[in-house]
Design a protein around this motif. Structure first.
Motif, mmCIF file in Angstrom:
data_model
loop_
_atom_site.group_PDB
_atom_site.id
_atom_site.type_symbol
_atom_site.label_atom_id
_atom_site.label_comp_id
_atom_site.label_asym_id
_atom_site.label_seq_id
_atom_site.Cartn_x
_atom_site.Cartn_y
_atom_site.Cartn_z
ATOM 1 N N GLU A 53 2.515 3.087 -9.839
ATOM 2 C CA GLU A 53 1.573 2.760 -10.921
ATOM 3 C C GLU A 53 0.158 3.288 -10.685
ATOM 4 O O GLU A 53 -0.695 3.183 -11.564
ATOM 5 C CB GLU A 53 1.540 1.233 -11.113
ATOM 6 N N ALA A 54 -0.078 3.845 -9.490
ATOM 7 C CA ALA A 54 -1.442 4.297 -9.174
ATOM 8 C C ALA A 54 -1.849 5.462 -10.066
ATOM 9 O O ALA A 54 -1.034 6.315 -10.391
ATOM 10 C CB ALA A 54 -1.513 4.723 -7.716
ATOM 11 N N PRO A 98 5.099 15.149 -9.036
ATOM 12 C CA PRO A 98 5.766 13.870 -9.248
ATOM 13 C C PRO A 98 6.273 13.309 -7.915
ATOM 14 O O PRO A 98 6.805 14.037 -7.094
ATOM 15 C CB PRO A 98 6.949 14.217 -10.165
ATOM 16 N N GLY A 99 6.051 12.012 -7.721
ATOM 17 C CA GLY A 99 6.578 11.374 -6.515
ATOM 18 C C GLY A 99 5.687 11.520 -5.298
ATOM 19 O O GLY A 99 5.926 10.895 -4.277
ATOM 20 N N SER A 100 4.648 12.355 -5.391
ATOM 21 C CA SER A 100 3.806 12.520 -4.199
ATOM 22 C C SER A 100 2.850 11.329 -4.090
ATOM 23 O O SER A 100 2.512 10.684 -5.078
ATOM 24 C CB SER A 100 3.047 13.840 -4.240
ATOM 25 N N TYR A 101 2.407 11.066 -2.883
ATOM 26 C CA TYR A 101 1.553 9.905 -2.640
ATOM 27 C C TYR A 101 0.153 10.166 -3.195
ATOM 28 O O TYR A 101 -0.457 11.190 -2.893
ATOM 29 C CB TYR A 101 1.486 9.614 -1.138
ATOM 30 N N PRO A 102 -0.384 9.245 -4.007
ATOM 31 C CA PRO A 102 -1.679 9.493 -4.658
ATOM 32 C C PRO A 102 -2.891 9.364 -3.727
ATOM 33 O O PRO A 102 -4.015 9.608 -4.163
ATOM 34 C CB PRO A 102 -1.721 8.438 -5.767
ATOM 35 N N CYS A 110 -1.013 2.654 5.617
ATOM 36 C CA CYS A 110 -0.887 2.565 4.158
ATOM 37 C C CYS A 110 -0.331 1.188 3.817
ATOM 38 O O CYS A 110 0.677 0.764 4.378
ATOM 39 C CB CYS A 110 0.044 3.663 3.650
ATOM 40 N N TYR A 111 -1.000 0.522 2.890
ATOM 41 C CA TYR A 111 -0.643 -0.865 2.565
ATOM 42 C C TYR A 111 0.067 -0.958 1.208
ATOM 43 O O TYR A 111 0.384 -2.046 0.745
ATOM 44 C CB TYR A 111 -1.914 -1.727 2.555
ATOM 45 N N CYS A 112 0.267 0.174 0.573
ATOM 46 C CA CYS A 112 0.805 0.180 -0.793
ATOM 47 C C CYS A 112 2.269 -0.239 -0.832
ATOM 48 O O CYS A 112 3.051 0.144 0.026
ATOM 49 C CB CYS A 112 0.738 1.592 -1.376
#
Ligand code: GLU
Length: 284
Positions: free
Chosen positions: A106-107, A115-119, A97-99
């Motif tokens: 902001e994704a 809320p807070g989970s990885y998109p 993961c490069y985010c």
């Protein structure tokens, strides 16, 4: 028979709330015929120190908490975490993961995603896209490596929780279901993720009972799912209420637990026994 454990992070002296949780964990293990293990969660060397850890262990021992076997230090466990990630990767369950944190916040995400989970931005990139992202990261000013994430195959998981009905008192285990997302296994700064380490280490220490603060309840399904993928038996949980001060504020929210530690209480003239008795009396 299994074991209970206490697993403090040595980022500061244990405040009275931490000590109470430690006593609850110790009593829970002893009263169910389990042994008790100790673990220093010093993964993040920027925040943790061996000196603080030693002080924590001295305070815990002073309160009468005894543990079997060697204290396990997470900073020494690199090979075990790597082996776990390799095991998951062999099943196709790990991706880079490069985010940045900001990009994740902001994704765009699905309307009902928790809320807070990885998109899921990096989950299904092509090899070409990955190579480009890797090059971009390597060339950026604040260099970091890609994080490693779990390719979760479920969106929720159920654990057994003994304090589900009455937070303060353990009862029959009840199912608690919570969100599972693509949790980080290794952070971009190379530090192993807590959610991975806790599972690997509980298994290594023979732990089958986890007593800790209720602030970690929502992490339990993610950890139990990881345990499942790693072929580890599920543990039983007791998530206990956090201690509050006289104004109803969580001790942990205040710097250093509001400065209330075993040492500060002793400096005010209390004996260890008085502190222990008082902590135990707040659990009734
Ligand atoms: N190291 C964590 C903490 O101090 C506790 C982790 C756990 O009990 O699973 O908050």
């Amino acid at each position: 028979m299994g074991a209970g454990r206490f697993a403090p992070t040595p980022s500061g002296d244990l405040h009275l709330g931490n000590l109470r949780t430690a006593l609850l964990a110790y009593n829970a293990a002893r009263s169910t015929g389990r042994s008790f293990r100790m673990r220093v969660e010093d993964l993040d060397q920027q925040r943790c120190s061996a000196e603080v850890a030693e002080r924590q262990l001295v305070d815990l021992a002073a309160l009468g908490i005894e543990w079997e076997g060697e204290t396990l230090w997470q900073s020494q466990r690199h090979a075990a975490y790597q082996a776990a990630v390799d095991q998951l990767a062999a099943q196709g369950l790990v991706y880079e993961c490069y985010c940045s944190r900001r990009e994740i916040l902001e994704a765009p995400r699905a309307p009902h995603s928790p809320p807070g989970s990885y998109p899921g931005t990096c989950r299904d990139l092509t090899e070409g896209q990955r190579a480009a992202k890797r090059a971009q990261l390597a060339a950026s000013d604040n260099f970091r490596q890609p994080a490693l994430r779990l390719r979760a195959q479920v969106s929720e998981w159920t654990v057994w929780e003994e304090c589900a009905v009455d937070g303060a008192r353990p009862g029959h285990p009840q199912p608690y279901t919570g969100v599972v997302d693509d949790v980080v296994l290794r952070r971009g700064d190379g530090v192993w993720a807590y959610n991975l380490a806790v599972v690997v280490d509980d298994a290594a220490q023979g732990v089958d009972q986890v007593v800790r603060g209720v602030d970690l309840l929502s992490s339990a399904p993610r950890q139990a799912y990881l345990a499942h993928l790693l072929g580890v038996e599920p543990v039983i949980y007791r998530h206990v209420p956090l201690m509050q001060d006289a104004h109803g504020e969580r001790l942990a929210k205040r710097a250093g637990g509001g400065g209330m530690t075993l040492r500060t209480e002793m400096a005010r003239g209390k004996s260890v026994d008085e502190v222990r008795e008082w902590l135990l009396s707040t659990m009734k």
